[in-house]
Design a protein around this motif. Structure first.
Motif, short mmCIF file in Angstrom:
data_model
loop_
_atom_site.label_atom_id
_atom_site.label_comp_id
_atom_site.label_asym_id
_atom_site.label_seq_id
_atom_site.Cartn_x
_atom_site.Cartn_y
_atom_site.Cartn_z
N ARG A 1 0.84 -1.20 0.00
CA ARG A 1 0.00 0.00 0.00
C ARG A 1 0.87 1.26 0.00
NH1 ARG A 1 -2.74 -0.72 4.35
NH2 ARG A 1 -4.81 -1.28 3.59
N LEU B 1 2.41 1.71 -3.43
CA LEU B 1 1.42 2.19 -4.40
C LEU B 1 1.09 3.67 -4.17
CD1 LEU B 1 -0.92 -0.92 -4.38
CD2 LEU B 1 0.48 -0.17 -6.30
N ILE C 1 -6.97 1.38 -4.05
CA ILE C 1 -6.19 0.28 -3.48
C ILE C 1 -7.16 -0.57 -2.68
CG2 ILE C 1 -4.26 -0.36 -1.99
CD1 ILE C 1 -3.05 2.40 -2.54
#
Length: 231
Positions: free
Chosen positions: A214, A217, A227
């Motif tokens: 996460r 990203l 996400i």
């Protein structure tokens, strides 16, 4: 419901027993469509210890004759499920959870990122994407495993190129014959640096891996709302 089939997925040299379990409804019954990545609660009739457990569905939502699961044989209900013979009765509750709902992301590039048996809910997604391939942009799968002999669904992953789906498999510890990426899956993701604009990512795996991916990203300009987790 009852067991339709069970087969070993893991390599004997991995030291693990991971199976693909198919569970079918009673004769004349059909499975209703569900969202890719949803989970069910599996238990055995009359068995209260170990308690039923939650497992991600590995089959595509369009399949109505059986659920598929990828189950690691470990203490608890998973060990009992892994030992079942065809015809054995299984109690199933669900599907439940919000899964990976890609309906709001039609037209986006899709990134599926998971490790180990986390490929189970992602398999549900990529099989769904195959049936709706024209609705999405580029599709990339990042899978991570401990070593080359711990890889799962190798043939299926290799065949995804036929559907214009790119696959990257990384291992934490390589071998002399391994020529793929070595390291954590988030390391490979960081090196590839996918464009977060008009993209959506689905994450499945251990909490530490999910948190690391996460963060990666987010640094690549993926919006938090793009996400997705399946729980």
């Amino acid at each position: 419901m009852r067991v339709k089939a069970s087969e070993l997925l893991s390599s004997p040299t991995s030291g693990e027993a991971i199976i693909r379990l198919e569970i079918e409804p009673a004769k004349g019954k059909r499975i209703e469509p569900f969202i890719p990545g949803q989970i069910v609660r599996l238990g055995l009739p009359g068995v209260h210890d170990p308690k039923p457990g939650y497992f991600a569905i590995a089959s595509e939502p369009a399949r109505s004759d059986a659920f598929e699961f990828v189950i690691k044989n470990r203490p608890g209900i998973a060990a009992l499920l892994a030992s079942l013979e065809p015809g054995s009765t299984v109690e199933v509750e669900g599907p439940m959870g919000h899964g990976f709902d890609l309906a709001p992301f039609v037209g986006c590039d899709v990134y599926l990122i998971g490790v180990g048996t986390g490929v189970a809910p992602l398999r549900s997604v990529w099989r769904h994407l195959i049936s709706h391939r024209e609705q999405y942009g580029a599709v990339h799968i990042y899978c991570g495993f401990l070593t080359p002999c711990h890889r799962l669904l190798t043939d299926e992953l290799e065949a995804l190129s036929e559907h214009d789906i790119e696959v990257s498999v990384s291992v934490t510890s390589g071998s002399e014959s391994w020529d793929g990426p070595i390291g954590y899956v988030q390391d490979t993701l960081r090196l590839d640096a996918p464009d977060g604009k008009n993209s959506v990512a689905c994450l499945a795996g251990m909490n530490a891996m999910v948190d690391a991916c996460r963060e990666t990203l987010q640094n690549l300009d993926f919006d938090d709302s793009h996400i997705l987790l399946n729980y």
